[in-house]
Scaffold this motif. Structure first.
Motif, PDB file in Angstrom:
ATOM      1  N   VAL A 123       6.953  12.013   1.627  1.00 36.11           N
ATOM      2  CA  VAL A 123       6.922  10.752   0.893  1.00 36.11           C
ATOM      3  C   VAL A 123       5.473  10.273   0.902  1.00 36.11           C
ATOM      4  CG1 VAL A 123       7.745   8.378   0.754  1.00 36.11           C
ATOM      5  CG2 VAL A 123       9.284  10.200   1.529  1.00 36.11           C
ATOM      6  N   TYR A 124       4.962   9.963  -0.259  1.00 36.20           N
ATOM      7  CA  TYR A 124       3.571   9.535  -0.411  1.00 36.20           C
ATOM      8  C   TYR A 124       3.529   8.018  -0.612  1.00 36.20           C
ATOM      9  CZ  TYR A 124       1.899  14.308  -0.567  1.00 36.20           C
ATOM     10  OH  TYR A 124       1.585  15.607  -0.232  1.00 36.20           O
ATOM     11  N   TYR A 125       2.652   7.376   0.167  1.00 31.42           N
ATOM     12  CA  TYR A 125       2.558   5.921   0.169  1.00 31.42           C
ATOM     13  C   TYR A 125       1.171   5.463  -0.258  1.00 31.42           C
ATOM     14  CZ  TYR A 125       6.758   6.079   3.082  1.00 31.42           C
ATOM     15  OH  TYR A 125       8.018   6.305   3.572  1.00 31.42           O
ATOM     16  N   CYS A 126       1.154   4.415  -1.045  1.00 31.25           N
ATOM     17  CA  CYS A 126      -0.082   3.746  -1.438  1.00 31.25           C
ATOM     18  C   CYS A 126      -0.383   2.652  -0.407  1.00 31.25           C
ATOM     19  CB  CYS A 126       0.127   3.144  -2.823  1.00 31.25           C
ATOM     20  SG  CYS A 126      -1.237   2.192  -3.474  1.00 31.25           S
ATOM     21  N   ASN A 127      -1.658   2.498  -0.079  1.00 30.67           N
ATOM     22  CA  ASN A 127      -2.077   1.493   0.900  1.00 30.67           C
ATOM     23  C   ASN A 127      -3.287   0.730   0.396  1.00 30.67           C
ATOM     24  OD1 ASN A 127      -4.206   1.148   3.406  1.00 30.67           O
ATOM     25  ND2 ASN A 127      -2.132   0.506   3.937  1.00 30.67           N
ATOM     26  N   ALA A 128      -3.268  -0.568   0.600  1.00 29.44           N
ATOM     27  CA  ALA A 128      -4.406  -1.432   0.272  1.00 29.44           C
ATOM     28  C   ALA A 128      -4.847  -2.141   1.550  1.00 29.44           C
ATOM     29  CB  ALA A 128      -4.014  -2.449  -0.778  1.00 29.44           C
ATOM     30  N   ARG A 129      -6.163  -2.105   1.808  1.00 29.26           N
ATOM     31  CA  ARG A 129      -6.665  -2.631   3.081  1.00 29.26           C
ATOM     32  C   ARG A 129      -7.971  -3.392   2.839  1.00 29.26           C
ATOM     33  NH1 ARG A 129      -6.004  -0.838   8.586  1.00 29.26           N
ATOM     34  NH2 ARG A 129      -7.865  -1.190   9.832  1.00 29.26           N
ATOM     35  N   TYR A 130      -8.020  -4.600   3.430  1.00 25.33           N
ATOM     36  CA  TYR A 130      -9.234  -5.423   3.346  1.00 25.33           C
ATOM     37  C   TYR A 130      -9.354  -6.207   4.630  1.00 25.33           C
ATOM     38  CZ  TYR A 130     -12.284  -9.313   2.046  1.00 25.33           C
ATOM     39  OH  TYR A 130     -13.291 -10.238   2.020  1.00 25.33           O
ATOM     40  N   ARG A 131     -10.579  -6.263   5.142  1.00 24.25           N
ATOM     41  CA  ARG A 131     -10.796  -7.006   6.368  1.00 24.25           C
ATOM     42  C   ARG A 131     -11.966  -7.965   6.209  1.00 24.25           C
ATOM     43  NH1 ARG A 131      -9.780  -6.171  11.861  1.00 24.25           N
ATOM     44  NH2 ARG A 131      -9.019  -4.039  11.561  1.00 24.25           N
ATOM     45  N   ASN A 132     -11.741  -9.225   6.550  1.00 24.17           N
ATOM     46  CA  ASN A 132     -12.855 -10.147   6.773  1.00 24.17           C
ATOM     47  C   ASN A 132     -12.679 -10.660   8.196  1.00 24.17           C
ATOM     48  OD1 ASN A 132     -10.702 -11.898   6.290  1.00 24.17           O
ATOM     49  ND2 ASN A 132     -11.482 -12.586   4.331  1.00 24.17           N
ATOM     50  N   SER A 133     -12.305 -11.887   8.378  1.00 20.53           N
ATOM     51  CA  SER A 133     -11.959 -12.355   9.723  1.00 20.53           C
ATOM     52  C   SER A 133     -10.517 -11.987  10.066  1.00 20.53           C
ATOM     53  CB  SER A 133     -12.147 -13.866   9.828  1.00 20.53           C
ATOM     54  OG  SER A 133     -11.341 -14.514   8.883  1.00 20.53           O
ATOM     55  N   GLU A 134      -9.785 -11.578   9.080  1.00 18.55           N
ATOM     56  CA  GLU A 134      -8.409 -11.111   9.262  1.00 18.55           C
ATOM     57  C   GLU A 134      -8.271  -9.748   8.592  1.00 18.55           C
ATOM     58  OE1 GLU A 134      -6.560 -15.576   8.457  1.00 18.55           O
ATOM     59  OE2 GLU A 134      -5.348 -13.803   8.040  1.00 18.55           O
ATOM     60  N   LEU A 135      -7.192  -9.056   8.960  1.00 17.28           N
ATOM     61  CA  LEU A 135      -6.869  -7.785   8.328  1.00 17.28           C
ATOM     62  C   LEU A 135      -5.735  -8.007   7.334  1.00 17.28           C
ATOM     63  CD1 LEU A 135      -7.070  -4.701   8.066  1.00 17.28           C
ATOM     64  CD2 LEU A 135      -5.388  -4.549   9.936  1.00 17.28           C
ATOM     65  N   TYR A 136      -5.976  -7.579   6.110  1.00 18.04           N
ATOM     66  CA  TYR A 136      -4.955  -7.604   5.078  1.00 18.04           C
ATOM     67  C   TYR A 136      -4.595  -6.149   4.787  1.00 18.04           C
ATOM     68  CZ  TYR A 136      -6.599 -12.360   4.538  1.00 18.04           C
ATOM     69  OH  TYR A 136      -6.964 -13.657   4.783  1.00 18.04           O
ATOM     70  N   ASN A 137      -3.355  -5.787   5.045  1.00 20.53           N
ATOM     71  CA  ASN A 137      -2.935  -4.383   4.970  1.00 20.53           C
ATOM     72  C   ASN A 137      -1.565  -4.316   4.316  1.00 20.53           C
ATOM     73  OD1 ASN A 137      -3.529  -1.621   5.626  1.00 20.53           O
ATOM     74  ND2 ASN A 137      -1.914  -1.709   7.150  1.00 20.53           N
ATOM     75  N   TYR A 138      -1.472  -3.660   3.167  1.00 19.94           N
ATOM     76  CA  TYR A 138      -0.236  -3.629   2.400  1.00 19.94           C
ATOM     77  C   TYR A 138       0.161  -2.197   2.068  1.00 19.94           C
ATOM     78  CZ  TYR A 138      -1.622  -8.494   1.689  1.00 19.94           C
ATOM     79  OH  TYR A 138      -2.014  -9.797   1.883  1.00 19.94           O
ATOM     80  N   TRP A 139       1.492  -2.002   1.951  1.00 17.49           N
ATOM     81  CA  TRP A 139       2.049  -0.684   1.660  1.00 17.49           C
ATOM     82  C   TRP A 139       2.988  -0.739   0.464  1.00 17.49           C
ATOM     83  CZ3 TRP A 139       0.467   3.519   4.365  1.00 17.49           C
ATOM     84  CH2 TRP A 139      -0.162   3.312   5.583  1.00 17.49           C
ATOM     85  N   GLY A 140       3.008   0.356  -0.274  1.00 15.63           N
ATOM     86  CA  GLY A 140       4.024   0.538  -1.286  1.00 15.63           C
ATOM     87  C   GLY A 140       5.306   1.079  -0.667  1.00 15.63           C
ATOM     88  N   GLN A 141       6.297   1.285  -1.521  1.00  9.59           N
ATOM     89  CA  GLN A 141       7.609   1.729  -1.042  1.00  9.59           C
ATOM     90  C   GLN A 141       7.687   3.247  -0.892  1.00  9.59           C
ATOM     91  OE1 GLN A 141       6.949   1.132  -4.178  1.00  9.59           O
ATOM     92  NE2 GLN A 141       7.895   2.848  -5.274  1.00  9.59           N
ATOM     93  N   GLY A 142       6.736   3.949  -1.468  1.00  7.50           N
ATOM     94  CA  GLY A 142       6.686   5.399  -1.344  1.00  7.50           C
ATOM     95  C   GLY A 142       7.315   6.119  -2.516  1.00  7.50           C
ATOM     96  N   THR A 143       6.830   7.333  -2.747  1.00  8.34           N
ATOM     97  CA  THR A 143       7.394   8.194  -3.780  1.00  8.34           C
ATOM     98  C   THR A 143       7.503   9.613  -3.216  1.00  8.34           C
ATOM     99  OG1 THR A 143       7.212   8.907  -6.102  1.00  8.34           O
ATOM    100  CG2 THR A 143       5.149   8.703  -4.874  1.00  8.34           C
ATOM    101  N   GLN A 144       8.624  10.253  -3.467  1.00  9.87           N
ATOM    102  CA  GLN A 144       8.898  11.561  -2.895  1.00  9.87           C
ATOM    103  C   GLN A 144       8.219  12.662  -3.699  1.00  9.87           C
ATOM    104  OE1 GLN A 144      10.902  12.530  -0.063  1.00  9.87           O
ATOM    105  NE2 GLN A 144       9.948  14.518  -0.497  1.00  9.87           N
ATOM    106  N   VAL A 145       7.519  13.539  -2.994  1.00 12.46           N
ATOM    107  CA  VAL A 145       6.952  14.757  -3.585  1.00 12.46           C
ATOM    108  C   VAL A 145       7.581  15.945  -2.864  1.00 12.46           C
ATOM    109  CG1 VAL A 145       4.875  16.149  -3.894  1.00 12.46           C
ATOM    110  CG2 VAL A 145       4.789  13.669  -4.257  1.00 12.46           C
ATOM    111  N   THR A 146       8.187  16.823  -3.643  1.00 15.86           N
ATOM    112  CA  THR A 146       8.815  18.021  -3.088  1.00 15.86           C
ATOM    113  C   THR A 146       8.207  19.242  -3.751  1.00 15.86           C
ATOM    114  OG1 THR A 146      10.884  16.831  -2.702  1.00 15.86           O
ATOM    115  CG2 THR A 146      10.974  19.240  -2.682  1.00 15.86           C
ATOM    116  N   VAL A 147       7.669  20.130  -2.917  1.00 10.67           N
ATOM    117  CA  VAL A 147       7.062  21.367  -3.418  1.00 10.67           C
ATOM    118  C   VAL A 147       7.966  22.520  -2.996  1.00 10.67           C
ATOM    119  CG1 VAL A 147       5.000  22.811  -3.494  1.00 10.67           C
ATOM    120  CG2 VAL A 147       4.791  20.331  -3.148  1.00 10.67           C
ATOM    121  N   SER A 148       8.608  23.115  -3.972  1.00  5.81           N
ATOM    122  CA  SER A 148       9.587  24.150  -3.675  1.00  5.81           C
ATOM    123  C   SER A 148       9.831  25.008  -4.904  1.00  5.81           C
ATOM    124  CB  SER A 148      10.913  23.514  -3.222  1.00  5.81           C
ATOM    125  OG  SER A 148      11.911  24.502  -3.038  1.00  5.81           O
ATOM    126  N   SER A 149      10.119  26.275  -4.650  1.00  3.98           N
ATOM    127  CA  SER A 149      10.471  27.158  -5.755  1.00  3.98           C
ATOM    128  C   SER A 149      11.988  27.177  -5.952  1.00  3.98           C
ATOM    129  CB  SER A 149       9.944  28.564  -5.492  1.00  3.98           C
ATOM    130  OG  SER A 149      10.411  29.041  -4.240  1.00  3.98           O
TER     131      SER A 149
END
Length: 113
Positions: A87-113
């Motif tokens: 599952v691949y997740y997107c992340n956004a991160r910013y720090r000043n005097s605080e940490l702002y850290n956010y995640w997406g819900q994820g998307t499934q990647v399957t590599v298979s024959s």
């Protein structure tokens, strides 16, 4: 309200390519460091690629890019292997005097024959 929405996951054969996208809203996108992480079953979440605020793209087997005008990042994945399955997740991160850290819900990647 902050939202990170991933898209583009799916099933792909070994050696194939796939492009993931993440659309962000509710943040000042241009000041955030953006990343893709992934997590396979039984494994810890791991960093795949990161792009800073002043980069347009970072190239490799997986190329991450950002479009500050559209508040989006992409992950172009080439030469995919079964071990890239996760599952691949997107992340956004910013720090000043605080940490702002956010995640997406994820998307499934399957590599298979």
């Amino acid at each position: 309200q902050v939202q990170l929405v991933e898209s583009g996951g799916g099933l792909v054969q070994p050696g194939g390519s796939l492009k993931l996208s993440c659309a962000a809203s509710g943040i000042v996108f241009s000041i955030y460091t953006m990343s893709w992480y992934r997590q396979a079953p039984g494994n810890q979440r791991e960093l795949v690629a990161t792009i800073s605020t002043d980069e347009d793209s970072v190239k490799g087997r997986f190329t991450i890019s950002r479009d500050n005008a559209r508040n989006t990042i992409n992950l172009e994945m080439n030469s995919l292997k079964p071990e890239d399955t996760a599952v691949y997740y997107c992340n956004a991160r910013y720090r000043n005097s605080e940490l702002y850290n956010y995640w997406g819900q994820g998307t499934q990647v399957t590599v298979s024959s």
